[in-house]
Design an enzyme around this catalytic site. Structure first.
Site, PDB file in Angstrom:
ATOM      1  N   ARG A 133      -9.902  -0.158   8.818  1.00 43.56           N
ATOM      2  CA  ARG A 133      -9.370  -1.483   9.132  1.00 43.56           C
ATOM      3  C   ARG A 133     -10.384  -2.337   9.866  1.00 43.56           C
ATOM      4  NH1 ARG A 133      -3.608   0.047   8.974  1.00 43.56           N
ATOM      5  NH2 ARG A 133      -2.298  -1.779   9.255  1.00 43.56           N
TER       6      ARG A 133
ATOM      7  N   LYS B 162       0.839  -1.211   0.000  1.00 45.12           N
ATOM      8  CA  LYS B 162       0.000   0.000   0.000  1.00 45.12           C
ATOM      9  C   LYS B 162       0.874   1.260   0.000  1.00 45.12           C
ATOM     10  CE  LYS B 162      -2.206  -1.271   3.786  1.00 45.12           C
ATOM     11  NZ  LYS B 162      -1.464  -2.536   4.035  1.00 45.12           N
TER      12      LYS B 162
ATOM     13  N   ARG C 181      10.995  -0.783  11.408  1.00 39.75           N
ATOM     14  CA  ARG C 181       9.902  -0.519  12.346  1.00 39.75           C
ATOM     15  C   ARG C 181       9.907  -1.546  13.467  1.00 39.75           C
ATOM     16  NH1 ARG C 181       4.538   0.288   8.772  1.00 39.75           N
ATOM     17  NH2 ARG C 181       3.704  -0.867  10.545  1.00 39.75           N
TER      18      ARG C 181
ATOM     19  N   ARG D  73      11.546  -5.211   5.518  1.00 38.08           N
ATOM     20  CA  ARG D  73      11.189  -3.826   5.190  1.00 38.08           C
ATOM     21  C   ARG D  73      12.058  -2.827   5.964  1.00 38.08           C
ATOM     22  NH1 ARG D  73       5.042  -1.807   5.551  1.00 38.08           N
ATOM     23  NH2 ARG D  73       5.200  -2.496   7.720  1.00 38.08           N
TER      24      ARG D  73
ATOM     25  N   ARG E 223      -0.148  -9.289  13.524  1.00 36.73           N
ATOM     26  CA  ARG E 223      -0.794  -8.334  12.623  1.00 36.73           C
ATOM     27  C   ARG E 223      -1.541  -9.056  11.506  1.00 36.73           C
ATOM     28  NH1 ARG E 223       4.296  -5.232  11.206  1.00 36.73           N
ATOM     29  NH2 ARG E 223       3.029  -4.025   9.756  1.00 36.73           N
TER      30      ARG E 223
HETATM   31  P1  ADP Z   1       0.984  -1.887   7.763  1.00 38.06           P
HETATM   32  O1  ADP Z   1       2.301  -1.601   7.142  1.00 38.06           O
HETATM   33  O2  ADP Z   1       0.938  -3.099   8.582  1.00 38.06           O
HETATM   34  O3  ADP Z   1      -0.153  -1.824   6.815  1.00 38.06           O
HETATM   35  P2  ADP Z   1       0.382   0.612   9.161  1.00 38.06           P
HETATM   36  O4  ADP Z   1       1.558   1.490   9.062  1.00 38.06           O
HETATM   37  O5  ADP Z   1      -0.801   0.913   8.320  1.00 38.06           O
HETATM   38  O6  ADP Z   1       0.863  -0.874   8.957  1.00 38.06           O
HETATM   39  O7  ADP Z   1      -0.111   0.529  10.674  1.00 38.06           O
HETATM   40  C1  ADP Z   1       0.774   0.255  11.724  1.00 38.06           C
HETATM   41  C2  ADP Z   1      -0.016   0.113  13.029  1.00 38.06           C
HETATM   42  O8  ADP Z   1      -0.721   1.342  13.295  1.00 38.06           O
HETATM   43  C3  ADP Z   1      -1.076  -0.970  13.005  1.00 38.06           C
HETATM   44  O9  ADP Z   1      -0.571  -2.241  13.333  1.00 38.06           O
HETATM   45  C4  ADP Z   1      -2.045  -0.441  14.088  1.00 38.06           C
HETATM   46  O10 ADP Z   1      -1.533  -0.679  15.387  1.00 38.06           O
HETATM   47  C5  ADP Z   1      -2.006   1.065  13.844  1.00 38.06           C
HETATM   48  N1  ADP Z   1      -3.045   1.498  12.875  1.00 38.06           N
HETATM   49  C6  ADP Z   1      -2.838   2.077  11.653  1.00 38.06           C
HETATM   50  N2  ADP Z   1      -4.009   2.329  11.043  1.00 38.06           N
HETATM   51  C7  ADP Z   1      -4.976   1.901  11.882  1.00 38.06           C
HETATM   52  C8  ADP Z   1      -6.414   1.863  11.838  1.00 38.06           C
HETATM   53  N3  ADP Z   1      -7.088   2.314  10.762  1.00 38.06           N
HETATM   54  N4  ADP Z   1      -7.065   1.343  12.898  1.00 38.06           N
HETATM   55  C9  ADP Z   1      -6.422   0.903  13.982  1.00 38.06           C
HETATM   56  N5  ADP Z   1      -5.090   0.878  14.096  1.00 38.06           N
HETATM   57  C10 ADP Z   1      -4.354   1.379  13.065  1.00 38.06           C
HETATM   58  P1  ADP Z   2       2.071  -1.870   3.274  1.00 40.56           P
HETATM   59  O1  ADP Z   2       2.055  -0.361   3.249  1.00 40.56           O
HETATM   60  O2  ADP Z   2       0.902  -2.472   2.556  1.00 40.56           O
HETATM   61  O3  ADP Z   2       2.252  -2.423   4.643  1.00 40.56           O
HETATM   62  P2  ADP Z   2       4.683  -1.589   1.935  1.00 40.56           P
HETATM   63  O4  ADP Z   2       4.381  -0.757   0.755  1.00 40.56           O
HETATM   64  O5  ADP Z   2       5.369  -0.956   3.078  1.00 40.56           O
HETATM   65  O6  ADP Z   2       3.330  -2.336   2.435  1.00 40.56           O
HETATM   66  O7  ADP Z   2       5.517  -2.854   1.416  1.00 40.56           O
HETATM   67  C1  ADP Z   2       5.965  -3.858   2.321  1.00 40.56           C
HETATM   68  C2  ADP Z   2       7.354  -4.339   1.918  1.00 40.56           C
HETATM   69  O8  ADP Z   2       7.280  -5.081   0.693  1.00 40.56           O
HETATM   70  C3  ADP Z   2       8.340  -3.209   1.670  1.00 40.56           C
HETATM   71  O9  ADP Z   2       9.604  -3.625   2.137  1.00 40.56           O
HETATM   72  C4  ADP Z   2       8.334  -3.040   0.148  1.00 40.56           C
HETATM   73  O10 ADP Z   2       9.592  -2.575  -0.338  1.00 40.56           O
HETATM   74  C5  ADP Z   2       8.064  -4.463  -0.328  1.00 40.56           C
HETATM   75  N1  ADP Z   2       7.243  -4.510  -1.556  1.00 40.56           N
HETATM   76  C6  ADP Z   2       6.206  -3.706  -1.887  1.00 40.56           C
HETATM   77  N2  ADP Z   2       5.663  -4.063  -3.077  1.00 40.56           N
HETATM   78  C7  ADP Z   2       6.379  -5.135  -3.504  1.00 40.56           C
HETATM   79  C8  ADP Z   2       6.322  -5.974  -4.687  1.00 40.56           C
HETATM   80  N3  ADP Z   2       5.383  -5.785  -5.637  1.00 40.56           N
HETATM   81  N4  ADP Z   2       7.220  -6.971  -4.781  1.00 40.56           N
HETATM   82  C9  ADP Z   2       8.157  -7.169  -3.809  1.00 40.56           C
HETATM   83  N5  ADP Z   2       8.274  -6.429  -2.688  1.00 40.56           N
HETATM   84  C10 ADP Z   2       7.386  -5.416  -2.531  1.00 40.56           C
END
Ligand code: ADP
Ligand code: ADP
Ligand code: ZN
Length: 217
Positions: free
Chosen positions: A89, A13, A161, A128, A172
């Protein structure tokens, strides 16, 4: 246009958000980035959110709904439209979002559901790295920066992170399947869901999302 990026942690994302907002002129709203900033600054909200985030649990709905409600009421979002990343979420968050939007005479145009299996998510998340300054995500194997530990875009320092450890990632993923995956049905019923295969390369996934959104405008 108002768009939601849906998908499990690690689906890509954050990686896709940058290109999408550039291409379609949207405002990127990442609840994870906003919560991490609040934790870093030790604000009242950050102090409340911290323990949940460290455990890989969801921060209580009323906290996150409050931040999103405030953010989408700001004029830049009203003008340009938003790309929500990491929100909603839970079904409750989605229902609250629908209420807020309809009170503003707005609606969701598309929900991009990025699909990736759990095994791959585990290796994506544990490898990551994130830029401390601009939050851009990298991966030690799949998307390494040009110079070790340094952001290509802004020169910021990369870090891992605290919740990207094997144990917390497993939590998660459970949280995703129990609390977030029901949103797929929720938005399918609204007729706005688009499934995207998130296992392709970053560039291919972007092209698929771009085409899906162009079909909506
Ligand atoms: P990810 O990379 O897992 O998609 P995010 O950066 O979106 O993670 O979120 C990291 C953490 O922040 C989540 O595990 C949760 O604890 C909190 N968080 C983020 N967005 C939300 C939401 N919409 N509702 C509840 N908790 C959230
Ligand atoms: P989210 O925001 O959904 O938690 P991220 O965009 O942070 O996910 O991506 C999670 C990890 O996977 C990062 O380390 C990113 O560089 C890697 N990644 C993202 N898209 C791809 C892909 N299409 N193929 C391989 N690795 C990816
Ligand atoms: Zn950076």
């Amino acid at each position: 246009m108002n768009v939601i990026l849906l998908g499990p942690p690690g689906a890509g994302k954050g990686t896709q958000a940058e290109g999408i907002v550039k291409e379609f002129g949207l405002v990127h709203i990442s609840t994870g980035d906003m919560l991490r900033a609040a934790v870093k600054n030790q604000t009242e909200m950050g102090l409340k959110a911290q323990e949940y985030m460290t455990a890989g649990a969801l921060v209580p709905d009323e906290v996150v709904i409050g931040i999103v409600r405030d953010r989408i009421a700001e004029p830049d979002v009203a003008d340009k439209g938003f790309l929500l990343d990491g929100f909603p979420r839970t079904v409750n968050q989605a229902e609250e979002l629908d209420k807020v939007l309809s009170s503003m005479d707005k609606s969701i145009d598309a929900v991009i559901n990025i699909v990736v299996a759990d095994e791959e998510l585990l290796s994506r998340l544990t490898g990551r790295r994130i830029c401390k300054s601009c939050q851009k995500p990298y991966h030690v194997m799949f998307k390494p920066p040009k110079a070790d530990g340094v952001c290509d875009d802004c020169g910021g320092e990369l870090y891992q992170r605290a919740d990207d450890t094997v144990e917390t990632v497993k939590n998660r993923l459970d949280v995703y399947h129990n609390q977030t995956a029901p949103l797929i049905g929720y938005y399918k019923n609204q007729g706005v869901l688009v499934d995207i295969d998130g296992t392709k390369t970053v560039g291919e996934v972007f092209t698929d999302i771009e085409n899906a959104l162009k079909a909506k405008v």
